[in-house]
Design a protein around this motif. Structure first.
Motif, short mmCIF file in Angstrom:
data_model
loop_
_atom_site.label_atom_id
_atom_site.label_comp_id
_atom_site.label_asym_id
_atom_site.label_seq_id
_atom_site.Cartn_x
_atom_site.Cartn_y
_atom_site.Cartn_z
N VAL A 88 1.25 -1.44 -0.09
CA VAL A 88 0.16 -0.06 -0.04
C VAL A 88 0.64 1.28 0.27
O VAL A 88 1.99 0.76 0.78
CB VAL A 88 -0.85 0.06 0.71
N ALA A 89 0.54 2.63 0.18
CA ALA A 89 1.05 3.80 -0.29
C ALA A 89 0.41 4.86 1.30
O ALA A 89 -0.35 4.87 0.63
CB ALA A 89 1.01 4.41 -1.90
N ALA A 90 1.48 5.47 1.20
CA ALA A 90 1.64 6.61 2.30
C ALA A 90 2.24 7.27 2.23
O ALA A 90 3.56 7.67 1.63
CB ALA A 90 1.29 6.07 3.51
N GLY A 91 1.77 8.64 2.70
CA GLY A 91 2.97 9.30 2.48
C GLY A 91 2.78 10.98 3.17
O GLY A 91 1.65 11.14 3.66
N GLY A 92 4.24 11.84 3.72
CA GLY A 92 3.20 12.79 3.92
C GLY A 92 4.18 13.42 5.05
O GLY A 92 5.57 12.55 5.26
N ARG A 93 4.30 14.58 5.85
CA ARG A 93 5.39 14.87 6.55
C ARG A 93 5.27 14.35 7.73
O ARG A 93 4.09 13.70 8.23
CB ARG A 93 5.01 17.34 7.03
N ILE A 94 5.97 14.21 7.95
CA ILE A 94 5.75 13.34 9.97
C ILE A 94 5.60 14.01 11.00
O ILE A 94 4.45 13.57 11.27
CB ILE A 94 7.80 13.45 10.12
N GLU A 95 5.26 15.39 10.86
CA GLU A 95 4.19 15.67 12.36
C GLU A 95 2.46 15.65 11.30
O GLU A 95 1.65 15.46 12.63
CB GLU A 95 4.41 17.15 12.33
N PRO A 144 13.56 10.20 -0.32
CA PRO A 144 13.10 11.57 -1.10
C PRO A 144 11.95 12.77 0.72
O PRO A 144 11.40 11.39 0.88
CB PRO A 144 12.26 11.86 -1.95
N PRO A 145 12.31 13.61 0.72
CA PRO A 145 11.14 13.94 1.56
C PRO A 145 9.99 13.96 1.57
O PRO A 145 9.43 14.02 0.33
CB PRO A 145 11.22 15.63 1.77
N ARG A 146 9.45 13.85 2.36
CA ARG A 146 8.14 13.56 2.76
C ARG A 146 7.33 12.60 1.83
O ARG A 146 6.61 12.28 1.33
CB ARG A 146 7.00 14.64 2.53
N MET A 147 8.10 11.22 2.22
CA MET A 147 7.80 9.72 2.64
C MET A 147 8.43 9.01 3.87
O MET A 147 8.66 8.21 2.85
CB MET A 147 8.42 9.26 0.60
N SER A 148 8.31 9.19 5.31
CA SER A 148 9.37 8.92 5.83
C SER A 148 8.44 7.53 6.31
O SER A 148 9.36 6.44 6.15
CB SER A 148 9.23 8.95 6.72
N GLU A 149 7.36 6.89 5.94
CA GLU A 149 6.81 5.58 6.09
C GLU A 149 7.39 5.21 5.49
O GLU A 149 7.32 3.24 5.57
CB GLU A 149 5.85 5.74 7.01
N TYR A 150 7.46 5.30 4.58
CA TYR A 150 7.48 4.60 3.15
C TYR A 150 8.28 3.86 2.63
O TYR A 150 8.40 2.86 2.55
CB TYR A 150 6.50 5.13 1.96
N ASN A 151 9.44 5.20 3.07
CA ASN A 151 10.54 4.75 2.90
C ASN A 151 11.61 4.03 3.86
O ASN A 151 12.41 3.49 3.51
CB ASN A 151 11.90 6.32 2.57
N ALA A 152 10.64 4.02 4.86
CA ALA A 152 10.93 2.99 6.35
C ALA A 152 11.18 1.66 5.75
O ALA A 152 11.83 1.09 5.91
CB ALA A 152 10.64 3.98 7.33
N VAL A 153 9.77 1.61 5.89
CA VAL A 153 9.22 0.39 5.34
C VAL A 153 9.54 -0.56 4.04
O VAL A 153 10.50 -1.49 4.16
CB VAL A 153 7.65 0.07 5.27
N LYS A 154 9.59 0.43 2.97
CA LYS A 154 10.46 0.25 1.54
C LYS A 154 12.45 -0.39 1.60
O LYS A 154 13.03 -1.30 1.00
CB LYS A 154 10.20 0.81 0.39
#
Length: 266
Positions: A88-95, A144-154
């Motif tokens: 699945v997809a998700a993204g955004g600023r950490i806050e 890339p920025p604003r993709m913290s959770e997606y970057n982390a799991v991938k």
């Protein structure tokens, strides 16, 4: 390891996108495919394919994985290829990213892959052959920025895949990880999050891509057969990956500029 007529293949997330493209091309090669997804019944696109069976499989549910293993034992007495593709997809600023969104994407994109590997590795080790193919993303290699959770799991899927590459090599089991950049898919339909601008940017890049899921699947399957571990499916992914490895100051500079551009749009 060649994918040939009679090869036994399980694919998760097979109802759409890259999963469906993989199933179509595997079936076209004469492979026997167990296509799995969360739907109770096989979607029309899967039901129409020769040599393809369907099984409901929620990758977050251990009982579903046990049922898939039992099906494989009873019907095929073994497995040649496991494609852990569901995601699945998700993204955004950490806050703006709430913890339930983190848990959701970890459960599917990371632990779903871990469950699949954990379920079938004993079988593959006993066989002394087999190939695990995990779907990650170029976001697992460059961040890339604003993709913290997606970057982390991938990135975690890339790490898991490399660990298993070494761990399973003595048992004759191969491991690959697919790392595409943006391509046309329905992934945005699953996207969650409160950062609407980040989601809009991702949707624009997905919808605007000239690559299709079929393009990515064709490259991926060719590289799987070659035994490639990290499968970079497109030019943009190769540029980002090698820039990070060999031109890190340039890479950091580009990421910083991207963050500034994104900030100006909010």
């Amino acid at each position: 390891m060649k994918i040939s007529s009679g090869s036994r293949v399980l694919v998760t997330g097979a109802a759409s996108g890259l999963g469906l493209a993989l199933v179509e091309q595997l079936a076209g090669r004469g492979a026997r495919v167990l296509a799995t997804d969360v739907h109770a019944d096989a979607p029309t696109d899967l039901a129409a394919l020769a040599g393809v069976a369907y099984l409901t499989l929620d990758v977050t549910d251990d009982t579903h994985w046990a049922r898939a293993r039992d099906w494989v034992v009873e019907e095929w007495d073994g497995l040649d290829f496991l494609f852990n593709n569901a995601g699945v997809a998700a993204g955004g600023r950490i806050e703006l990213t709430e913890m339930d969104q983190w848990q959701w994407i970890v459960d599917i994109n990371l632990l779903g892959v871990a469950r699949g590997c954990r379920t079938f590795v004993p079988m593959l080790k006993e066989q002394g052959t087999g190939h695990i193919v995990n779907t990650s993303s170029a976001a697992g290699l460059v961040h890339p920025p604003r993709m913290s959770e997606y970057n982390a799991v991938k990135a975690a899927v890339v790490a898991l895949s490399e660990t298993l590459l070494h761990e399973l090599k003595p048992f004759g089991v191969q491991v690959s990880v697919i790392c595409p950049t943006f391509f046309k898919t329905n992934l945005t339909a699953s996207m969650r999050g409160k950062d609407e601008s980040a989601q809009a940017s991702a949707a624009k890049m997905i919808d605007g891509s000239s690559r299709t899921a079929g393009d990515i699947a064709a490259v991926a399957l060719a590289q799987v057969e070659k035994g490639t571990h990290i499968i970079l499916t497109d030019r943009e992914g190769r540029i980002g990956y090698f820039a990070k490895r060999f031109l890190r100051p340039v890479y950091y500079g580009q990421m910083a500029k991207a963050a500034v551009r994104m900030g100006r749009k909010d």
